[in-house]
Design a protein around this motif. Sequence first.
Motif, short mmCIF file in Angstrom:
data_model
loop_
_atom_site.label_atom_id
_atom_site.label_comp_id
_atom_site.label_asym_id
_atom_site.label_seq_id
_atom_site.Cartn_x
_atom_site.Cartn_y
_atom_site.Cartn_z
N VAL A 291 0.78 -1.34 0.21
CA VAL A 291 -0.11 -0.10 -0.04
C VAL A 291 0.82 1.38 -0.03
O VAL A 291 0.60 2.30 -0.87
CB VAL A 291 -0.97 0.06 1.15
N ALA A 292 2.03 1.16 0.78
CA ALA A 292 3.02 2.33 0.79
C ALA A 292 3.33 2.50 -0.70
O ALA A 292 3.49 3.83 -1.07
CB ALA A 292 4.25 2.02 1.47
N LYS A 293 3.42 1.59 -1.74
CA LYS A 293 3.85 1.88 -3.04
C LYS A 293 2.70 2.14 -3.83
O LYS A 293 2.80 2.76 -5.02
CB LYS A 293 4.61 0.71 -3.53
N ASN A 294 1.51 1.82 -3.45
CA ASN A 294 0.23 2.00 -4.24
C ASN A 294 -0.90 2.43 -3.33
O ASN A 294 -1.83 1.74 -2.86
CB ASN A 294 -0.37 0.50 -4.52
N PRO A 295 -0.67 3.90 -2.78
CA PRO A 295 -1.52 4.59 -2.03
C PRO A 295 -3.00 4.40 -2.16
O PRO A 295 -3.88 4.58 -1.33
CB PRO A 295 -1.05 6.11 -1.89
N SER A 318 4.74 -1.31 14.95
CA SER A 318 5.84 -0.68 14.45
C SER A 318 5.78 -0.46 13.05
O SER A 318 6.21 0.63 12.43
CB SER A 318 6.89 -1.37 14.91
N ASP A 319 5.40 -1.42 12.21
CA ASP A 319 5.36 -1.39 10.86
C ASP A 319 4.38 -0.41 10.06
O ASP A 319 4.65 0.40 9.43
CB ASP A 319 5.18 -2.75 10.30
N LEU A 320 3.37 -0.34 10.92
CA LEU A 320 2.40 0.58 10.39
C LEU A 320 2.55 2.03 10.90
O LEU A 320 2.31 3.03 10.08
CB LEU A 320 0.81 0.40 11.33
N GLY A 321 3.26 2.36 11.75
CA GLY A 321 3.84 3.49 12.06
C GLY A 321 4.68 3.88 11.19
O GLY A 321 4.74 5.20 10.91
N GLN A 322 5.80 3.19 10.62
CA GLN A 322 6.58 3.35 9.54
C GLN A 322 5.88 3.84 8.35
O GLN A 322 6.11 4.74 7.59
CB GLN A 322 7.55 2.26 9.50
N TYR A 323 4.78 2.96 8.23
CA TYR A 323 3.89 3.10 6.89
C TYR A 323 3.44 4.84 6.94
O TYR A 323 3.56 5.29 6.10
CB TYR A 323 2.89 2.12 6.83
N LEU A 325 4.20 7.04 8.89
CA LEU A 325 5.19 8.22 8.91
C LEU A 325 5.79 8.55 7.33
O LEU A 325 5.84 9.72 6.97
CB LEU A 325 6.34 7.57 9.61
N LYS A 326 5.93 7.30 6.70
CA LYS A 326 6.31 7.75 5.17
C LYS A 326 5.25 8.54 4.50
O LYS A 326 5.30 9.13 3.41
CB LYS A 326 6.79 6.58 4.32
N ALA A 327 3.72 8.18 4.84
CA ALA A 327 2.71 8.64 4.13
C ALA A 327 2.32 10.16 4.72
O ALA A 327 1.45 10.94 4.30
CB ALA A 327 1.43 7.70 4.49
N GLY A 328 3.22 10.52 5.65
CA GLY A 328 3.05 11.81 6.09
C GLY A 328 2.01 12.26 7.15
O GLY A 328 1.94 13.15 7.58
#
Length: 453
Positions: A291-295, A318-323, A325-328
């Motif tokens: 999803v990070a690559k395909n918002p 933690s993984d969701l947090g990083q996601y 975070l990258k999504a802003g």
Amino acid sequence: MKLNRKIIRLFLVLFIVPMLAVAQVNFNKPPDDDLGNVEDEFQECFFEALKQKGIENYDRAIDALQKCLNLNSKFPVIYFELGKNYNKLKNFGAAEDNLKKAISMQPDNEWFLDELYDVYYQQDDINNAIKTIKQLVKFHPDYKEDLAALYVREEKYKQALQLLDELDSEIGISESRDAMRNDVYSITGNADDRIENLEQRIANNPNNEDNHLKLIYRYSQTGDRKNAFKAAKNLLKVKPDSKFVHLALYKFHLQDGKVNAAIRSVKIALTSPEINADAKAKVLKDFVNFVAKNPKHEAELINIMVLVDENKDAQTHSDLGQYYLKAGDKVKALSNFKEALKQDPSDFKLIKDVLLLQLDIKDYIAVINDSESALELYPAQPILYLVNGVANNNLEHYKKAIDNLEMGLDFLIDNPNMEADFYSQLSIAYKALNNIIKSETFAKKAQAIKAQQ
């Protein structure tokens, strides 16, 4: 495998063999000159030997057995017991000699041969161990597995696999033999043989889900995606209600761009009670990365989150947090990091992620409280003093900022960027307290470091 035989042997040898040996002496026979006294003495010495061995006085046991030999040397069990005691004392030469003597008197005695095998095994004398265990194979199929293990050590992989195949055919598949078989395949690098074995197992028993799953994994491991996908679909035909197959299917569907099919597999995997938490976390992580690559598919991710909301572990949060975070989305990122930290409160990376995000969103009171709590766990981590100092500066608690910043500098080692940040914050604090000289001194130190970068 050898442990079970050792237990059986312990009972047989302690109770049956000694009794059999002693039974050969007729203790009820009327005395004939001094023969009755000899038999009584033999019996006393023999049971004294067993007693001393039982309390691990092996030297005394040997002395008692030598007396038995002096009285009557015709009983093989005496040599057997001597061999065992010498084996315990690591006197392998004497152990071997006595056990061979016992075997010469009773060539087909399993327990004598097994003890001799143990003597060779302890010395790493694999050739003699193999010769001995080949004699033992006729007594119990478990010895075949030991023989296979010895063949692996001698790099005789073909013979090892042949024995493992025989055992699988005779008594069924076992985890220990599968582990040995996989070790052989890994050592030889023969992926084709490994796959062929699994395919044969599936042909023999199509309903065994575990073999299908192993075949999918092995094809995937060799990069044969086409056959891995085919194996997954075959499993689904054989067992339409399989949950574990979806641990593979979602990946294939994502790679093929079949998002709806992938989401169905993800949902099945994440909601299945049979699938463990680690596997679910891996599925969720993969989908989060997708999803990070395909918002455009974030709505599907949110729907999936609802399904697993109560079961997410620290790594998943933690993984969701990083996601996020990258999504802003810093608020959602912080929320997930905090949830992860609740489950794993000593994870320093999570602590740091939470504090930096709190600084970013200007929640300075939370930074001060959480950094002070963290310092109780990690009193020598300079980053904790730095974020505390930054928060205190922003709340105009300048003296507290200086105290923490100067303390943190004492723990700082070989980190120029962080050192410059410390000096910059100290400059801000001293300037606010009208100590211009110190403020300028720290400002210059910070500029000097930055100029060298």
